[in-house]
Enzyme design. Structure first.
Site, PDB file in Angstrom:
ATOM      1  N   GLU A 124     -18.282  63.170  13.194  1.00  0.00           N
ATOM      2  CA  GLU A 124     -17.211  64.122  12.908  1.00  0.00           C
ATOM      3  C   GLU A 124     -16.965  65.005  14.129  1.00  0.00           C
ATOM      4  O   GLU A 124     -17.863  65.266  14.915  1.00  0.00           O
ATOM      5  CB  GLU A 124     -17.610  65.014  11.724  1.00  0.00           C
ATOM      6  N   CYS A 137     -15.249  70.789  18.805  1.00  0.00           N
ATOM      7  CA  CYS A 137     -16.676  70.663  18.551  1.00  0.00           C
ATOM      8  C   CYS A 137     -16.948  69.177  18.325  1.00  0.00           C
ATOM      9  O   CYS A 137     -16.359  68.573  17.433  1.00  0.00           O
ATOM     10  CB  CYS A 137     -17.003  71.497  17.314  1.00  0.00           C
ATOM     11  N   CYS A 144     -28.677  63.187  12.978  1.00  0.00           N
ATOM     12  CA  CYS A 144     -29.533  63.964  13.886  1.00  0.00           C
ATOM     13  C   CYS A 144     -30.982  63.793  13.464  1.00  0.00           C
ATOM     14  O   CYS A 144     -31.271  63.710  12.277  1.00  0.00           O
ATOM     15  CB  CYS A 144     -29.151  65.450  13.830  1.00  0.00           C
ATOM     16  N   CYS A 148     -33.728  70.123  11.080  1.00  0.00           N
ATOM     17  CA  CYS A 148     -33.702  71.556  10.739  1.00  0.00           C
ATOM     18  C   CYS A 148     -33.280  71.696   9.270  1.00  0.00           C
ATOM     19  O   CYS A 148     -32.243  71.155   8.869  1.00  0.00           O
ATOM     20  CB  CYS A 148     -32.734  72.305  11.657  1.00  0.00           C
ATOM     21  N   CYS A 151     -29.634  72.737   7.998  1.00  0.00           N
ATOM     22  CA  CYS A 151     -28.476  72.034   8.557  1.00  0.00           C
ATOM     23  C   CYS A 151     -28.241  70.729   7.809  1.00  0.00           C
ATOM     24  O   CYS A 151     -29.165  69.920   7.666  1.00  0.00           O
ATOM     25  CB  CYS A 151     -28.730  71.763  10.044  1.00  0.00           C
ATOM     26  N   CYS A 382     -20.440  75.107  11.370  1.00  0.00           N
ATOM     27  CA  CYS A 382     -21.756  74.807  11.936  1.00  0.00           C
ATOM     28  C   CYS A 382     -22.713  74.347  10.845  1.00  0.00           C
ATOM     29  O   CYS A 382     -22.879  75.020   9.832  1.00  0.00           O
ATOM     30  CB  CYS A 382     -22.374  76.053  12.573  1.00  0.00           C
TER      31      CYS A 382
END
Ligand code: SAH
Length: 390
Positions: A124, A137, A144, A148, A151, A382
């Site tokens: 994305e 962005c 990933c 974390c 996230c 984010c």
């Protein structure tokens, strides 16, 4: 050599305590994307064109179309002989990313795009118009591996690294979108151009180092070799992979570094940013400071404010002191009110607490600005990019 996806050779986190979930640097190699013009530097492009049996100067013509005119279809390349156009375009500009879905927010000033890669992996990107700039962005990995817990991308794990061209394509497609007038609220007095790129979409770009630095070079190389963007307008955000930060400092492309710190103490950061079990808070801050010394670029510290987790005044004080201990004027802090993610038990801090956190940092002389996050209603802010459209 083309910048095909390859894991960066970072030391494996052997001294780390076992971290729950996935924490790998070597991304599974699903499908290797076809080689694209944007994977190659100018010399490699010439060789690639010659390998197709055409004169090398065609590479420059093609680069002009792609990087300067943002043209990717053979029909529009009327300066190229018709007989070779299709072959040149299919050989050098294969389709790498296809829009699956486009979502708008902020009355058209924010657009999130979901892209399907050639093997079905999804990434994305989010395009954001501000009065004086246009920021995109971008994603540097499909998924990933940093895990974390606050996230959404981290919760989904790593699918694969993306290639240099798959990164550049996100920028070029968005630049076309911008040019076609599909975005509102951009700068009124200047031509619509993507002025800023932030590596804050899916992925840990420094764990896909070779592709990321290739993309930075394509973006900053003057046109027609690249997009001719200013390195200052590019921000590399990282969980704090110390050897990769040091390597980036030596590349001679002074992009802005953003360090996702989220806690000033190891006890809490071990939990919030699991790579902290390998490189501790002080090591990460030292690397960020070395980056500033090497490049002269002020570093940004990202700090998602999570209610009753990391938002205490004493943590603001500890953070401020740790930053000041390294010097003055080298850093600023960017608190980010936590964006909600599916299944997470955490929420953003109370506005009063957020205010106090900022006040304490400013009181210690640290420039601090709350990040204006865009697109949370389209899961585009984010930490919300999870390509949930599959
Ligand atoms: N891997 C890079 C890029 C991640 S996204 C990095 O970690 O820096 C960019 C920023 O958004 C990071 O600082 C990340 O920690 C932050 N972020 C992730 N999830 C978030 C959430 N739910 N709310 C607010 N910020 C978040």
């Amino acid at each position: 050599m083309p910048d095909t996806p390859a894991p960066v050779s970072l030391p494996t986190p052997s001294t780390a305590r076992p971290v729950p979930g996935q924490l790998t640097f070597a991304a599974p190699r699903r499908g290797k994307p076809p080689q694209h013009l944007a994977d190659l530097d100018p010399a490699e492009r010439r060789s690639a064109v010659e390998a197709l049996g055409m004169p090398g100067f065609r590479a420059t013509q093609l680069s002009t179309h792609y990087f300067e005119r943002l043209v990717g279809s053979a029909d529009e390349m009327t300066d190229l002989p018709k007989a070779i156009r299709d072959e040149l375009v299919s050989g050098m500009l294969p389709r790498l990313i296809t829009p699956v879905r486009t979502l708008e927010a902020d009355r058209g000033a924010t657009i999130k795009s979901v892209w399907r890669l050639h093997d079905g992996a999804l990434v994305e990107s989010v395009l954001m118009c501000y009065p004086k700039r246009v920021t995109i962005c971008i994603s540097s990995q499909a998924g990933c591996g940093m895990n974390c817990p606050f996230c959404a991308t981290g919760q989904g794990g790593l699918t694969r690294n993306v290639s240099t061209a798959e990164i550049v394509e996100q920028v070029v497609h968005s630049a076309r979108l911008l040019r076609s007038g599909q975005l509102s609220g951009g700068p009124e007095d200047s031509p619509l151009r993507v002025s800023n790129v932030v590596f804050m979409g899916m992925g840990e770009a420094l764990a896909n180092y070779r592709a990321a630095i290739g993309a930075i070079r394509r973006m900053t190389d003057p046109s027609p070799d690249g997009l001719g963007m200013s390195a200052r307008g590019i921000t590399m955000s990282t969980v704090g992979l110390v050897p990769a930060i040091d390597r980036l400092a030596k590349e001679g492309v002074p992009v802005t570094l953003a360090l996702s710190l989220h806690a000033p103490d190891d006890d809490l950061r071990d939990e919030l940013v699991p790579i902290n079990t390998r490189w501790k808070v002080d090591e990460a801050i030292d690397a960020a400071h070395r980056y500033f010394e090497a490049t002269g670029r002020r570093v940004s510290i990202e700090y998602a404010l999570i209610r009753d987790m990391n938002d205490q005044a004493w943590r603001a004080e500890l953070l401020g002191k740790k930053l000041n201990r390294r010097g003055r004027g080298w850093v600023h802090v960017n608190p980010i009110p936590l964006n909600p993610t599916p299944g997470s038990k955490w929420t953003a801090s109370d506005p009063k607490v957020e205010h106090e956190f900022v006040r304490r940092l400013r009181g210690l002389g640290i420039p601090t600005t709350i990040r204006d996050t865009r697109g949370s209603d389209i899961d585009g802010a984010c930490g919300q990019l999870a390509a949930a459209t599959a």
